[in-house]
Design an enzyme around this catalytic site. Structure first.
Site, mmCIF file in Angstrom:
data_model
loop_
_atom_site.group_PDB
_atom_site.id
_atom_site.type_symbol
_atom_site.label_atom_id
_atom_site.label_comp_id
_atom_site.label_asym_id
_atom_site.label_seq_id
_atom_site.Cartn_x
_atom_site.Cartn_y
_atom_site.Cartn_z
ATOM 1 C CE1 TYR A 1 21.450 65.895 24.229
ATOM 2 C CE2 TYR A 1 21.460 64.807 22.097
ATOM 3 C CZ TYR A 1 21.684 65.934 22.870
ATOM 4 O OH TYR A 1 22.141 67.096 22.287
ATOM 5 C CE LYS B 1 21.620 68.421 31.208
ATOM 6 N NZ LYS B 1 20.804 69.295 30.371
ATOM 7 C CG ASP C 1 26.104 61.623 29.821
ATOM 8 O OD1 ASP C 1 25.699 61.832 28.656
ATOM 9 O OD2 ASP C 1 26.157 62.518 30.687
HETATM 10 P P1 KE4 Z 1 24.981 69.927 26.497
HETATM 11 O O1 KE4 Z 1 25.921 69.829 25.309
HETATM 12 O O2 KE4 Z 1 23.561 70.275 26.085
HETATM 13 O O3 KE4 Z 1 25.536 70.829 27.605
HETATM 14 O O4 KE4 Z 1 24.913 68.481 27.205
HETATM 15 C C1 KE4 Z 1 24.578 67.379 26.408
HETATM 16 C C2 KE4 Z 1 24.040 66.286 27.302
HETATM 17 C C3 KE4 Z 1 24.877 65.231 27.639
HETATM 18 N N1 KE4 Z 1 24.444 64.226 28.432
HETATM 19 C C4 KE4 Z 1 23.181 64.228 28.934
HETATM 20 C C5 KE4 Z 1 22.750 63.087 29.804
HETATM 21 C C6 KE4 Z 1 22.296 65.286 28.632
HETATM 22 O O5 KE4 Z 1 21.038 65.262 29.127
HETATM 23 C C7 KE4 Z 1 22.724 66.341 27.813
HETATM 24 C C8 KE4 Z 1 21.818 67.495 27.443
HETATM 25 N N2 KE4 Z 1 20.472 67.420 27.919
HETATM 26 C C9 KE4 Z 1 19.487 68.145 27.149
HETATM 27 C C10 KE4 Z 1 18.078 67.886 27.690
HETATM 28 N N3 KE4 Z 1 17.846 66.646 28.296
HETATM 29 C C11 KE4 Z 1 19.781 69.607 27.127
HETATM 30 C C12 KE4 Z 1 18.675 70.484 26.613
HETATM 31 C C13 KE4 Z 1 18.890 70.911 25.192
HETATM 32 O O6 KE4 Z 1 19.347 70.093 24.366
HETATM 33 O O7 KE4 Z 1 18.587 72.097 24.921
#
Ligand code: KE4
Length: 428
Positions: free
Chosen positions: A142, A265, A237
């Site tokens: 993801y 993060k 990523d």
């Molecule tokens: P954000 O747009 O949520 O800041 O980041 C997206 C993203 C990009 N790349 C990786 C590897 C990620 O894990 C994420 C977002 N992770 C999720 C949970 N694994 C965030 C939690 C959520 O969607 O509320």
């Protein structure tokens, strides 16, 4: 109804599903999400005053734990000077210099406000640099919710992508090809069929979004060789793994230099901050230097930068990652001993201080393996641990995060709670 339930009823009247991000609605495990009122160290507290040992860590950012005094002080000092200027600040320069020091592949860096923005922008940049349009991602990984990334594999391998969300035009999805994580032959097939049209391959170097799945030996090196050979860019990523598994992220551990890296993060120390960066010749295509447009009102926000700088400086102290890995190992070993004692079928994947338990399976080396796990058993596990004051990710395909704030007593209490649930489950 307890206070969380009452507030959640109100929430659903004004916010879709009552949440501002879907995973928070607990659809995978059922039940009513806890309304969190505050966090301190390794603990969070809900609207009824219930305290939990927190392993969600806001989905990764809180490697120092909740509200560390150093971060609160940095925020207070920064806020006293204003909260945003829409103008360059020295803090952004210091942060870019620090990231570059920890991750030498990041020669230039652009700050944004979310991981989604980071990956979306990195992909646009890769398409401009290579003058190609196809993107390869891996099933189960993801990278945020931009249109081209909400795509599932077409029928059979080496076929054009299909939308994996309503609202994503097929025309967008067709530009995204999907390979199998830890299966380099699936990528070779895509390159043999689409080689000269592939702009980039984006990968979570250690998968965190199918639960934790480690790259097989040689997988990342093969990605690096294949993309180099075909003139495509390799995008790591590291939104989760950056500053989590090592100060230099997964690229430090596996000694692979991607062309572009996406971060988020931990980078923001708990505030909205993300970034993408990499090769100078690629990044210099970005406006205002080059023709690739990308922008953001709050990009490089001073408060978020202050929190991020403080976080990275604290993480750069000697021994931090050995200490974090030891905490992660203590939890994994404790869980493993319980699984052995109760003969519950499960496997644990861990990378440093991030780990996932997969129930009902013996090994998980791919997202297909992960999908075989017993989701109901996970839901039972989740709710038993919650009732015992342990707050886990409310979904089977996420990671538990151990922070510098988790004490051995916290970990031992968590292991004991797991033992109670496992023993009760065995008794049936
Ligand atoms: P954000 O747009 O949520 O800041 O980041 C997206 C993203 C990009 N790349 C990786 C590897 C990620 O894990 C994420 C977002 N992770 C999720 C949970 N694994 C965030 C939690 C959520 O969607 O509320």
């Amino acid at each position: 109804m307890d206070k969380s339930e009452k507030i959640f009823v109100r929430a659903q009247r004004k916010i879709p599903g009552g949440v501002n991000s879907p995973v928070r609605a607990w659809k995978s495990v059922g039940g009513v999400p806890r309304m969190v009122t505050r966090g301190k160290g390794s603990y969070i507290y809900d609207a009824d005053g219930q305290r939990y040992i927190d392993f969600v860590a806001s989905w990764g950012p809180l490697i120092l734990g909740h509200a560390p005094p150093e971060i609160l002080l940095a925020l207070k000092q920064s806020a006293a000077n204003g909260t945003t200027f829409g103008a360059p600040t020295e803090g952004e320069v210091e942060l870019a210099e620090l990231v570059s020091r920890f991750m030498p592949s990041v020669e230039l860096l652009r700050l944004v406000s979310s991981g989604t923005e980071a990956t979306m922008s990195a992909i646009r940049l890769a398409r401009a640099f290579t003058r190609r349009t196809k993107l390869v991602k891996f099933d189960g990984c993801y990278h945020g919710h931009s249109d081209g990334l909400l795509v599932k594999a077409g029928s059979g391998v080496a076929t054009l992508g299909l939308p994996d969300s309503a609202g994503v035009p097929t025309a967008f999805a067709r530009e995204t090809l999907t390979a199998k994580y830890n299966d380099i032959s699936s990528l070779q097939r895509l390159f043999s069929q689409y080689g000269k049209t592939i702009a980039a391959v984006i990968v979570e170097p250690i998968c965190g979004n199918m639960g934790v799945i480690l790259p097989e030996p040689g997988f990342l090196a093969a990605l690096r060789e294949l993309t180099q050979r075909h003139g495509a860019l390799l995008i790591f990523d590291e939104v989760i793994t950056g500053f989590r598994v090592a100060l230099g992220g997964a690229q430090e551990i596996f000694k692979i230099s991607p062309d572009l890296t996406c971060l988020g993060k931990i980078l923001g120390g708990g505030l909205p901050l993300a970034a993408f960066g990499g090769r100078r010749d690629v990044m210099n295509l970005l406006a205002p230097v080059g023709p690739v447009y990308q922008a953001g009102t709050l990009s490089g926000n001073p408060l978020a930068v202050a929190a991020g700088l403080t976080t990275l400086r604290l993480l750069s102290r000697r021994g931090t990652y050995r200490y974090l890995a030891a905490k992660g190992k203590r939890l994994e070993d404790g869980f493993s001993n319980v699984l052995k004692k109760t003969a519950i079928r499960a496997t644990i994947n861990r990378a440093g201080s991030m780990l996932t338990i997969f129930f009902g399976v013996d090994k998980v080396q791919s997202p297909d393996d992960a999908r075989q796990c017993d989701r109901q058993m996970f839901a039972n596990f989740f709710h038993s641990m919650l009732a015992q004051g342990i707050y886990l990710p409310p979904a089977p395909f996420e990671a538990m995060f151990v922070s510098l704030a988790h004490s051995n007593a916290d970990l031992d209490k968590t292991i004991l709670a797991f033992d109670r649930w496992a023993s009760a489950s065995k008794r049936g």
